[in-house]
Design an enzyme around this catalytic site. Structure first.
Site, short mmCIF file in Angstrom:
data_model
loop_
_atom_site.label_atom_id
_atom_site.label_comp_id
_atom_site.label_asym_id
_atom_site.label_seq_id
_atom_site.Cartn_x
_atom_site.Cartn_y
_atom_site.Cartn_z
N ASP A 9 14.68 36.47 33.47
CA ASP A 9 13.40 36.01 33.69
C ASP A 9 12.26 36.74 33.44
O ASP A 9 12.18 37.79 32.25
CB ASP A 9 13.30 35.71 35.24
CG ASP A 9 13.72 36.95 36.18
OD1 ASP A 9 13.33 38.08 35.60
OD2 ASP A 9 14.22 37.16 37.16
N SER A 10 10.99 36.87 33.95
CA SER A 10 9.97 37.52 33.57
C SER A 10 9.94 39.09 33.53
O SER A 10 9.56 39.81 32.90
CB SER A 10 8.76 37.29 34.40
OG SER A 10 8.90 37.60 35.92
N LEU A 11 10.85 39.45 34.30
CA LEU A 11 11.26 40.89 34.44
C LEU A 11 11.66 41.59 32.98
O LEU A 11 11.80 42.56 32.65
CB LEU A 11 11.98 41.41 35.43
CG LEU A 11 11.48 41.14 36.72
CD1 LEU A 11 12.52 41.27 38.22
CD2 LEU A 11 10.36 42.00 37.37
#
Lengths: 245, 245
Positions: free
Chosen positions: B11-13
């Protein structure tokens, strides 16, 4: 679905560009979800040696040739023929002709967007310090720089002229970096390679050149490779992905 | 010659991991000349949505499947079902089963080395501050966190248990990050995403796990993709490249 690639072809100034704050990492970050930034930098290589590997790096059978290729050589070709790094020296006429044949190779494999980058300026006193540390001695060989800024300028000029002749954009790092007052200490760590601030400056110059020369490759003009999570209907998520199935 | 790939799926991580000092950039730098680090991070995605894109990201027809795949989800699945980010919520049992089917998909496409990464811990007070800023209001909805650390811990535990059941290595970021005294302020910028120091810590943890779990993928055990410039005979450079022709 294949994501477009930007291929960075060059010497150590490219190979090290994923270092902390490096210009390749910054470029990859700028193009999140849009482009894979592929590093093809080869420390120590001059254009004579790079010519051997270019056909392997840019093969004939590519589903999708790189959307952008940066060609960034000259720092090693400009090593002086009678000093410490003599083995890397390539005469400036051959440098130009090697660059030209590599560019034509890349073009023949279908890449239309090519950006030439000139070698950056060179800080001679820092090179002397670096060479004395590297070789652990102060000798006749290490007391004079193995590269000079004035000779490097000839390679930068040759790259710039070639770009003009071929109708390609060029990032004249040799000139642009010297516009910064303390470029020697602010931007170069050993008289040749970039500091974090130098990497940031290179990225900003590169991005400005890309945006001007290839407006269709600006990040805002390229699609994300899948829908934004905001466009997914949580009650019927499959709808958002139908076109990718 | 194709260079091996490490694919970072998450995901965004993951998507933001080429940010300055980010863990993907650090990984790419560690593997100069050896591996292409390919970012397949999708901001806001939970495992339910990621399942739609996994078959496109890991297609059947790959000449060379990724040498390593990191699977790093859960931060969004763990959003609470009755708060601000409810639409991203996925129940923990479904999270586990989505992870499992994505891992089996990746394995079926030929990738043998898969590393599961748990979601990191969550700092609730910072999330409240962040949500109030983002939504430009203090309301009932923004005065309570949309995720909690204790619920996130259930997702981390599920990922860890799944890794155990499947015999895969796991990086338990939820636990490891909390070993650092001031993890809330040192490592997280908005209670969820990594600061530069957090990125560095994640990279160091990731590298240690990779080195232990996949010794054959340590950088020193992978070849450079062309000869070192030091091994090129300047009088007969072609010799060094014969095997690549």
């Amino acid at each position: 679905m294949l994501r477009p690639q930007f291929v960075l072809f060059g010497d150590s100034l490219t190979q090290k560009s994923f270092d902390e704050g490096g210009w390749a990492g910054r470029l990859a970050n700028e193009y999140q979800r849009k482009v894979d930034v592929i590093n093809r930098g080869y420390s120590g290589y001059n254009t004579r040696w790079a010519k051997y590997i270019a056909p392997v790096i840019f093969p004939a059978s590519q589903k999708m040739p790189p959307q952008l290729v940066t060609v960034f050589f000259g720092a090693n070709d400009a090593a002086l023929p009678d000093r410490l790094s003599a083995r890397q020296h390539v005469p400036v006429e051959e440098y130009r002709s090697n660059l030209q044949s590599m560019i034509q190779l890349v073009q023949s494999k279908g890449s239309k967007n090519i950006l030439l980058i000139t070698p950056p300026p060179l800080h001679e006193a820092a090179r002397v310090r670096h060479n004395q540390q590297e070789n652990d001695e102060v000798s006749e060989a290490t007391s004079i720089p193995e590269r000079t800024n004035s000779v490097t300028s000839q390679y930068a000029a040759a790259a710039k002229q070639l770009a003009g002749d071929l109708g390609l954009p060029v990032l004249d790092l040799w000139t642009e970096i010297q516009k910064h007052k303390s470029w020697q200490s602010d931007y170069l760590e050993d008289g040749l390679h970039f500091t974090p601030a130098g990497n940031k400056a290179v990225f900003n110059l590169l991005l400005a050149t890309l945006r001007e020369s290839f407006p269709h490759l600006r990040a805002e003009n390229l699609p994300d490779d899948f829908p934004s999570h905001r466009d997914i209907d949580e009650d019927d998520p499959g709808k958002a992905f139908i076109s990718y199935a």
